[in-house]
Design an enzyme around this catalytic site. Sequence first.
Site, PDB file in Angstrom:
ATOM      1  N   GLU A  21      56.603  -5.236  69.888  1.00 27.68           N
ATOM      2  CA  GLU A  21      56.087  -4.495  68.750  1.00 27.68           C
ATOM      3  C   GLU A  21      57.173  -4.317  67.683  1.00 27.68           C
ATOM      4  OE1 GLU A  21      53.048  -4.232  68.668  1.00 27.68           O
ATOM      5  OE2 GLU A  21      52.110  -3.069  70.259  1.00 27.68           O
ATOM      6  N   HIS A  39      53.347  -8.566  65.769  1.00 26.50           N
ATOM      7  CA  HIS A  39      53.934  -8.683  67.119  1.00 26.50           C
ATOM      8  C   HIS A  39      53.676 -10.064  67.705  1.00 26.50           C
ATOM      9  CE1 HIS A  39      50.087  -6.909  69.270  1.00 26.50           C
ATOM     10  NE2 HIS A  39      50.015  -8.217  69.244  1.00 26.50           N
ATOM     11  N   ASN A  48      50.127  -6.598  63.102  1.00 24.13           N
ATOM     12  CA  ASN A  48      51.409  -5.961  62.761  1.00 24.13           C
ATOM     13  C   ASN A  48      52.592  -6.900  62.956  1.00 24.13           C
ATOM     14  OD1 ASN A  48      51.665  -6.144  65.508  1.00 24.13           O
ATOM     15  ND2 ASN A  48      51.940  -3.960  65.898  1.00 24.13           N
ATOM     16  N   ASP A  93      52.311 -11.536  78.985  1.00 23.77           N
ATOM     17  CA  ASP A  93      52.308 -10.078  79.127  1.00 23.77           C
ATOM     18  C   ASP A  93      51.163  -9.579  80.007  1.00 23.77           C
ATOM     19  OD1 ASP A  93      50.409 -10.820  77.198  1.00 23.77           O
ATOM     20  OD2 ASP A  93      51.533  -9.968  75.544  1.00 23.77           O
TER      21      ASP A  93
HETATM   22  C1  F6R Z   1      48.366 -11.682  74.186  1.00 26.93           C
HETATM   23  C2  F6R Z   1      49.460 -11.302  73.300  1.00 26.93           C
HETATM   24  C3  F6R Z   1      49.217 -10.740  71.948  1.00 26.93           C
HETATM   25  C4  F6R Z   1      48.080 -11.421  71.174  1.00 26.93           C
HETATM   26  C5  F6R Z   1      47.906 -10.798  69.786  1.00 26.93           C
HETATM   27  C6  F6R Z   1      46.744 -11.404  69.043  1.00 26.93           C
HETATM   28  O1  F6R Z   1      48.847 -12.195  75.409  1.00 26.93           O
HETATM   29  O2  F6R Z   1      50.563 -11.436  73.702  1.00 26.93           O
HETATM   30  O3  F6R Z   1      50.399 -10.839  71.194  1.00 26.93           O
HETATM   31  O4  F6R Z   1      48.363 -12.788  71.065  1.00 26.93           O
HETATM   32  O5  F6R Z   1      47.718  -9.418  69.904  1.00 26.93           O
HETATM   33  O6  F6R Z   1      45.564 -11.071  69.710  1.00 26.93           O
HETATM   34  P1  F6R Z   1      44.167 -11.719  69.302  1.00 26.93           P
HETATM   35  O7  F6R Z   1      44.245 -13.159  69.649  1.00 26.93           O
HETATM   36  O8  F6R Z   1      43.139 -10.992  70.129  1.00 26.93           O
HETATM   37  O9  F6R Z   1      44.008 -11.486  67.827  1.00 26.93           O
END
Ligand code: F6R
Length: 241
Positions: A143, A138, A136, A67
């Site tokens: 989301e 995702h 959450n 992303d």
């Molecule tokens: C990042 C992504 C997100 C993160 C998720 C966890 O490329 O796609 O889904 O993997 O938000 O983020 P952290 O590792 O910062 O807790």
Amino acid sequence: MHVISCLDYAEMSRKTARIIAALVQLKPHCVLGLATGSTPVGTYKELIRYHLEEDLDFSNVTTVNLDEYYGLGPEHEQSYRCFMQRNLFDHINIPPENTHVPDGLTRDVARTCAEYDNLVASLGGTDIQLVGIGDNGHIAFNEPNTVFVANTHLVDLDEDTIKANARFFASEGDVPRQAITMGMRSIFSAKLILLLSSGPNKASAIARMIKGPIDPQLPASILQLHPNVVVIAVKEALALV
Ligand code: F6R
């Protein structure tokens, strides 16, 4: 789903990097699906170490990232392109043209998204896809929603996600409100999905992902349908499993 419980973040990072390094050694032309955020940083440090100290060769590897924030270009230090350069690509011998992150500055979102899915398909899918998980539930920036979205798409970020990611920006108001994210089809193209998690704040999402119903309100729960998912998590994140 196979679950590997780790004592701490360092162990999670070492175990994950070892799997990726083995793939790169066995299949030099492999395709790696990569993630950003805090969770994979230790894994990337280990991969850099494998490259510098053990000659792990990335010269034929191709990468596709999950992303990118919509509206941030590669020069913005919080863009995911910039994150990948800083945390991995600038320190290994991967050719720049082999690394792919969605274009956050595109003026033609529909085309950019379609081309990204075509790219992943033309590569034959990913060999390993690294994913983190949001508090959450995702994965990538898929989301909580009423449906699972198959294609790469532009998404409005959840308030929870904006709050969680505010730590990387000067203020919450600076966090982009939208992102371009891979959808479930490209994520599912992976032969192996490694889901990494550390921190007690992830425990509820991890438990619902593994044990709960498959529900687009908890996007990671769709991973129950993938034949080859390994969860590599620090024990706090597995506390409710
Ligand atoms: C990042 C992504 C997100 C993160 C998720 C966890 O490329 O796609 O889904 O993997 O938000 O983020 P952290 O590792 O910062 O807790």
